[in-house]
Design a protein around this motif. Structure first.
Motif, short mmCIF file in Angstrom:
data_model
loop_
_atom_site.label_atom_id
_atom_site.label_comp_id
_atom_site.label_asym_id
_atom_site.label_seq_id
_atom_site.Cartn_x
_atom_site.Cartn_y
_atom_site.Cartn_z
N HIS A 61 49.47 83.25 36.69
CA HIS A 61 48.53 82.15 36.81
C HIS A 61 48.55 81.58 38.23
O HIS A 61 49.06 80.48 38.45
CB HIS A 61 48.87 81.03 35.82
CG HIS A 61 48.86 81.46 34.40
ND1 HIS A 61 49.99 81.93 33.76
CD2 HIS A 61 47.86 81.49 33.49
CE1 HIS A 61 49.67 82.24 32.52
NE2 HIS A 61 48.39 81.97 32.32
N PRO A 62 48.04 82.33 39.20
CA PRO A 62 48.09 81.83 40.59
C PRO A 62 47.20 80.60 40.77
O PRO A 62 46.20 80.42 40.07
CB PRO A 62 47.57 83.00 41.42
CG PRO A 62 46.77 83.82 40.47
CD PRO A 62 47.38 83.61 39.11
N ILE A 63 47.59 79.76 41.71
CA ILE A 63 46.82 78.55 42.01
C ILE A 63 45.62 78.95 42.87
O ILE A 63 45.75 79.64 43.88
CB ILE A 63 47.69 77.52 42.74
CG1 ILE A 63 48.84 77.10 41.86
CG2 ILE A 63 46.87 76.31 43.16
CD1 ILE A 63 49.84 76.22 42.53
N ALA A 66 40.27 76.08 44.68
CA ALA A 66 39.45 75.03 44.07
C ALA A 66 40.32 74.03 43.29
O ALA A 66 39.90 72.89 43.08
CB ALA A 66 38.42 75.65 43.13
N GLU A 67 41.52 74.43 42.87
CA GLU A 67 42.38 73.54 42.10
C GLU A 67 43.16 72.57 42.97
O GLU A 67 43.74 71.62 42.46
CB GLU A 67 43.36 74.37 41.27
CG GLU A 67 42.67 75.23 40.22
CD GLU A 67 43.64 76.17 39.54
OE1 GLU A 67 44.76 76.34 40.03
OE2 GLU A 67 43.27 76.74 38.51
N VAL A 68 43.19 72.80 44.28
CA VAL A 68 43.94 71.95 45.18
C VAL A 68 43.00 70.92 45.78
O VAL A 68 42.00 71.26 46.40
CB VAL A 68 44.59 72.80 46.31
CG1 VAL A 68 45.36 71.92 47.26
CG2 VAL A 68 45.48 73.87 45.71
N GLU A 69 43.31 69.63 45.58
CA GLU A 69 42.41 68.57 46.04
C GLU A 69 42.53 68.35 47.54
O GLU A 69 41.56 68.41 48.26
CB GLU A 69 42.73 67.27 45.30
CG GLU A 69 42.34 67.35 43.83
CD GLU A 69 42.68 66.06 43.11
OE1 GLU A 69 42.87 65.03 43.79
OE2 GLU A 69 42.75 66.09 41.88
N ASN A 70 43.71 68.05 48.02
CA ASN A 70 43.89 67.73 49.43
C ASN A 70 44.63 68.89 50.09
O ASN A 70 45.86 68.97 50.04
CB ASN A 70 44.67 66.42 49.59
CG ASN A 70 44.68 65.94 51.00
OD1 ASN A 70 44.07 66.53 51.88
ND2 ASN A 70 45.37 64.84 51.23
N LYS A 71 43.88 69.80 50.74
CA LYS A 71 44.49 70.99 51.31
C LYS A 71 45.29 70.71 52.58
O LYS A 71 46.16 71.47 52.94
CB LYS A 71 43.41 72.02 51.60
CG LYS A 71 42.77 72.56 50.33
CD LYS A 71 41.74 73.60 50.65
CE LYS A 71 41.15 74.21 49.42
NZ LYS A 71 40.45 73.33 48.54
N ARG A 72 45.00 69.61 53.28
CA ARG A 72 45.71 69.26 54.51
C ARG A 72 46.13 67.79 54.43
O ARG A 72 45.51 66.93 55.04
CB ARG A 72 44.83 69.51 55.71
CG ARG A 72 44.40 70.96 55.83
CD ARG A 72 43.94 71.28 57.23
NE ARG A 72 43.39 72.59 57.34
CZ ARG A 72 44.11 73.68 57.54
NH1 ARG A 72 45.39 73.61 57.64
NH2 ARG A 72 43.51 74.87 57.64
#
Length: 77
Positions: A61-63, A66-72
């Motif tokens: 189940h890789p992340i 699109a599932e990560v809100e704040n990439k930086r």
């Protein structure tokens, strides 16, 4: 603030010296106490099973991006 001499014993190990002392303490306990060997073995086995299960879960189940809100979060480029 002036420290009183002899009022409190303070000893600090940092970095690799602390790691070496921890390894030596565990080794001495494993050699001298049979009950500790069993406890340590069971604890290591449980840790390996949990680590293996988490690795398998994240492999299956890789992340997705699109599932990560704040990439930086730090704002670094």
């Amino acid at each position: 603030m002036v420290r009183e001499s002899g009022s409190r014993f303070e000893f600090s190990l940092k970095g690799s010296a602390g790691l070496i002392v921890a390894i030596v303490v565990v080794a001495v306990l494993l050699i001298t106490l049979p009950g500790y060997r069993l406890f340590f073995g069971i604890s290591v086995l449980i840790g390996l099973v949990i680590a293996g299960g988490l690795m398998l879960w994240h492999r299956l189940h890789p992340i997705k991006d699109a599932e990560v809100e704040n990439k930086r979060p730090l704002g670094l480029e």
